[in-house]
Design a protein around this motif. Structure first.
Motif, PDB file in Angstrom:
ATOM      1  N   MET A   7       0.816  -1.213   0.000  1.00 31.00           N
ATOM      2  CA  MET A   7       0.000   0.000   0.000  1.00 31.00           C
ATOM      3  C   MET A   7       0.849   1.264   0.000  1.00 31.00           C
ATOM      4  SD  MET A   7      -3.129  -0.456  -0.429  1.00 31.00           S
ATOM      5  CE  MET A   7      -3.719   1.173  -0.052  1.00 31.00           C
ATOM      6  N   GLY A   8       1.950   1.263   0.709  1.00 33.96           N
ATOM      7  CA  GLY A   8       2.819   2.441   0.737  1.00 33.96           C
ATOM      8  C   GLY A   8       3.327   2.792  -0.653  1.00 33.96           C
ATOM      9  N   TYR A   9       3.720   1.779  -1.405  1.00 35.63           N
ATOM     10  CA  TYR A   9       4.201   1.993  -2.771  1.00 35.63           C
ATOM     11  C   TYR A   9       3.083   2.527  -3.668  1.00 35.63           C
ATOM     12  CZ  TYR A   9       5.999   1.025  -7.427  1.00 35.63           C
ATOM     13  OH  TYR A   9       6.384   1.148  -8.732  1.00 35.63           O
ATOM     14  N   HIS A  14       0.660   7.082  -6.588  1.00 42.99           N
ATOM     15  CA  HIS A  14      -0.505   7.939  -6.812  1.00 42.99           C
ATOM     16  C   HIS A  14      -0.165   9.401  -6.510  1.00 42.99           C
ATOM     17  CE1 HIS A  14      -4.801   9.239  -5.776  1.00 42.99           C
ATOM     18  NE2 HIS A  14      -4.686   9.213  -7.077  1.00 42.99           N
ATOM     19  N   ILE A  15       0.572   9.646  -5.430  1.00 38.90           N
ATOM     20  CA  ILE A  15       0.988  11.006  -5.084  1.00 38.90           C
ATOM     21  C   ILE A  15       1.868  11.580  -6.185  1.00 38.90           C
ATOM     22  CG2 ILE A  15       2.443  12.340  -3.505  1.00 38.90           C
ATOM     23  CD1 ILE A  15       1.356  10.528  -1.245  1.00 38.90           C
ATOM     24  N   ILE A  16       2.805  10.791  -6.690  1.00 38.73           N
ATOM     25  CA  ILE A  16       3.695  11.255  -7.764  1.00 38.73           C
ATOM     26  C   ILE A  16       2.895  11.589  -9.007  1.00 38.73           C
ATOM     27  CG2 ILE A  16       5.506  10.514  -9.363  1.00 38.73           C
ATOM     28  CD1 ILE A  16       6.753   9.004  -6.938  1.00 38.73           C
ATOM     29  N   SER A  17       1.928  10.747  -9.366  1.00 44.13           N
ATOM     30  CA  SER A  17       1.132  11.031 -10.561  1.00 44.13           C
ATOM     31  C   SER A  17       0.303  12.299 -10.379  1.00 44.13           C
ATOM     32  CB  SER A  17       0.234   9.848 -10.929  1.00 44.13           C
ATOM     33  OG  SER A  17      -0.829   9.722 -10.028  1.00 44.13           O
ATOM     34  N   PRO A  27      -3.260  14.101  -2.764  1.00 44.51           N
ATOM     35  CA  PRO A  27      -4.186  13.294  -1.966  1.00 44.51           C
ATOM     36  C   PRO A  27      -3.599  12.894  -0.615  1.00 44.51           C
ATOM     37  CG  PRO A  27      -3.063  11.905  -3.525  1.00 44.51           C
ATOM     38  CD  PRO A  27      -2.574  13.314  -3.776  1.00 44.51           C
ATOM     39  N   TYR A  28      -4.422  12.311   0.205  1.00 44.37           N
ATOM     40  CA  TYR A  28      -4.039  11.676   1.466  1.00 44.37           C
ATOM     41  C   TYR A  28      -3.547  12.644   2.529  1.00 44.37           C
ATOM     42  CZ  TYR A  28      -3.818   7.784  -1.837  1.00 44.37           C
ATOM     43  OH  TYR A  28      -4.097   6.878  -2.818  1.00 44.37           O
ATOM     44  N   ASN A  29      -3.843  13.940   2.442  1.00 48.46           N
ATOM     45  CA  ASN A  29      -3.280  14.877   3.407  1.00 48.46           C
ATOM     46  C   ASN A  29      -3.674  14.546   4.842  1.00 48.46           C
ATOM     47  OD1 ASN A  29      -5.921  15.600   2.954  1.00 48.46           O
ATOM     48  ND2 ASN A  29      -5.522  17.779   2.850  1.00 48.46           N
ATOM     49  N   ARG A  30      -4.934  14.290   5.100  1.00 46.48           N
ATOM     50  CA  ARG A  30      -5.346  13.968   6.468  1.00 46.48           C
ATOM     51  C   ARG A  30      -4.821  12.609   6.906  1.00 46.48           C
ATOM     52  NH1 ARG A  30     -11.559  16.088   6.781  1.00 46.48           N
ATOM     53  NH2 ARG A  30     -11.050  18.277   6.524  1.00 46.48           N
TER      54      ARG A  30
END
Length: 89
Positions: A7-9, A14-17, A27-30
């Motif tokens: 999941m980390g990968y 996804h963050i890089i894209s 995404p995923y800030n919270r």
């Protein structure tokens, strides 16, 4: 299917894209904030941080499109989404 997922990968890819695409937000800030707090990550030694010079601003129309509504105390709250209607048979 019984396959293991890193999941980390997947999250990092996804963050890089999202960073490479100019129409997406990070995404995923919270979620990441919560993870960092739970594992007691300290950022006190971080020095390569630049405060953004511009910020996104939202008006009532854009907040409405994001499914927010104005509360009686002038704050904005997310509208609860309704579950899809059951198909009649």
């Amino acid at each position: 299917m019984g396959r293991r997922i890193h999941m980390g990968y997947l999250m990092m890819m996804h963050i890089i894209s999202c960073c490479e695409n100019t129409t997406r937000i990070l995404p995923y800030n919270r979620f990441l904030t919560r993870v960092f707090k739970d594992v007691k990550v300290t950022f006190s030694r971080e020095t390569d941080f630049e405060v953004p010079s511009t910020y996104d601003t939202y008006d009532e129309q854009s907040l409405g499109r994001m499914k927010f509504k104005k509360a009686p105390d002038d704050s904005w709250i997310r509208i609860a989404e309704r579950p899809p209607a059951q198909a009649r048979g």
